[in-house]
Design an enzyme around this catalytic site. Structure first.
Site, mmCIF file in Angstrom:
data_model
loop_
_atom_site.group_PDB
_atom_site.id
_atom_site.type_symbol
_atom_site.label_atom_id
_atom_site.label_comp_id
_atom_site.label_asym_id
_atom_site.label_seq_id
_atom_site.Cartn_x
_atom_site.Cartn_y
_atom_site.Cartn_z
ATOM 1 C CG HIS A 38 21.577 61.632 37.427
ATOM 2 N ND1 HIS A 38 21.615 61.316 38.761
ATOM 3 C CD2 HIS A 38 20.255 61.658 37.087
ATOM 4 C CE1 HIS A 38 20.362 61.175 39.203
ATOM 5 N NE2 HIS A 38 19.521 61.379 38.203
ATOM 6 C CE LYS A 103 19.698 70.857 49.157
ATOM 7 N NZ LYS A 103 20.174 72.119 48.603
#
Lengths: 174, 278
Positions: A38, A103
């Protein structure tokens, strides 16, 4: 009832009818990217470089799998904690990403980006990496090989189970 | 006098490390089976079944129970009149590097600044204590980064009591949400020094679900944490069913009159461990 979603998103209706709390099985292509991938993607985009894969209508899976085994596939490939990517996610959604898979809870900014750009956040089950790896039929290294497990991989998944944690209206169950 | 050779230590450590990597704890597997049998909704049953199938695939096909194959923590007790004839750190590191590479486990340890991976999943984090019966007892814990990030400490006041301690822990567990893969094991270290409180908060995660042996005070604090986190928490994987916390273990240690250090460690549902004795 278990819904189906084909990815990348070609039929927008399929995405828009998903509601927070739905159990969904994904089939198609997703791209892995977590912390360092990222960081690199965002730094590249800010410098005006092309991202390592087409962001348009694609989904990102926050996953750092175990290394490929003799069969060329990962042994274990479950989700990592999404919150660490929260600061970077809205920029990617703005540029075309229609879903993220990970998650745990997301920030209000991510929920707002989902609502504004009609994207979803899907929760995969944390602690089921062996099961989820068996739902990956093909994998291909796409970018940042130097990051090892954190590199970007293109995955072909079949009936990959997730829960809609944030729907395209920005509603969250977490 | 017991002499433990480099080879004996290496073999026992290797077997335990491999066992821990591919096997869900039996008490947690039994817990999942009970949840599945008690689940009312089909989606809940299906969800818990995925966790059971996962443990079967991990064991039968030698796949990591979780892709986060964690950091390796080794707790050793070297008994009286026992000599270990090797450099424990060197042996544990060498074997860990070998097992992680040959068994396709993820190397997850990196330099904290450059983030360059050590590519061996080392160093192993070794804790040694001495005493007790002759011989050597080891516990391996493999813990993932998601739950590790939820570790918290507090300097509470020495005038505070059981309710304040339990209240602080409950807040931390609820704040963790579903980031660390609930249902959780919660470990609490109370007193000692800061590093001992953290040490024991993590070490008690090794205890089996429902294990007895806590003092009355420890049990009372554990009970309150268990009840309240499950009353207010978001349940299994944040999905609003079953439990947020599957077990709480507490350890108290005497501390300085001016202090009350408290630490909480969270074990995910896939916390992996193994015990070996030489």
């Amino acid at each position: 009832m278990i819904k189906k979603l084909n990815v990348p998103i070609r039929d927008e209706e399929e995405l828009l009818q998903l509601e927070a709390g739905d159990m969904v099985r994904l089939t198609g292509i997703v791209y892995t990217a977590r912390d360092q991938a990222h960081k690199k993607m965002i730094e590249g985009i800010e410098k005006g470089e092309e991202p390592p894969f087409d962001l348009q209508n694609n989904l990102i899976y926050y996953c750092g799998p175990t290394p490929p085994r003799e069969d060329g596939l990962f042994g274990s490939a479950g989700p990592t904690t999404s919150a660490r990517m929260d600061k970077m996610t809205p920029q990617l959604i703005e540029r075309g990403i229609r879903g993220t898979i990970g998650k745990g809870e997301r920030s209000p900014d991510v929920l707002e980006a989902c609502r504004k750009y009609r994207a979803v956040y899907l929760a995969a089950f944390g602690g089921t990496g062996a099961y989820l790896a068996k739902r990956i039929k093909k994998q291909e290294l796409v970018a940042y090989p130097e990051l090892g497990a954190e590199a970007v991989y293109k995955l072909e998944v079949e009936d990959f189970p997730v829960i809609v944690a944030v729907d395209s209206k920005g509603k969250s169950i977490l | 006098m017991t002499r433990i050779t480099r080879e004996a230590f290496g073999n026992a450590f290797r077997d335990a490390l491999i066992h821990a990597s591919f096997n869900l704890r039996p008490d947690i597997l039994a817990y999942f089976k009970r949840l599945r049998d008690e689940a009312v909704q089909d989606t809940h049953k299906e969800t818990v079944n995925i966790f059971i199938d996962n443990s079967i695939a991990a064991c039968a096909e030698k796949r990591g129970v979780c892709q986060d194959t964690g950091y390796v923590q080794l707790y050793l007790r070297i008994g009286a009149d026992t000599v270990v004839e090797c450099d424990i750190q060197e042996s544990a590191d060498r074997i860990t590097a070998e097992v992680y590479s040959s068994m396709f486990l993820r190397a997850s340890i990196a330099d904290p600044i450059t983030r360059r991976n050590t590519s061996t999943n080392t160093p192993v984090f070794v804790h040694t204590e001495t005493g007790g019966g002759e011989g050597l007892e080891g516990h391996i814990m493999i813990k993932g980064g998601g739950s590790e990030n939820l570790t918290r400490t507090a300097a509470l006041l020495p005038t505070m009591g059981k309710n304040d301690i339990a209240g602080w822990v409950i807040e931390q567990v609820l704040a963790a949400g579903s980031k660390g893969c609930p249902p959780y094991l919660v470990g609490v270290g109370i007193g000692g020094t800061f590093e001992k409180a953290v040490h024991w908060s993590k070490r008690v995660l090794l205890r089996t679900l429902g294990e007895t042996g806590m003092t009355d005070d420890e049990r009372e604090i554990a009970g309150e944490i268990m009840t309240e986190t499950n009353r207010k928490g978001k349940g299994f994987q944040g999905m609003r069913f079953a439990e947020t916390v599957m077990g709480v273990q507490v350890r108290t240690i005497p501390c300085h009159i001016a202090t009350l250090p408290v630490a909480v460690s969270i074990g995910c549902n896939a916390v992996r461990q193994a015990r070996f004795v030489i």
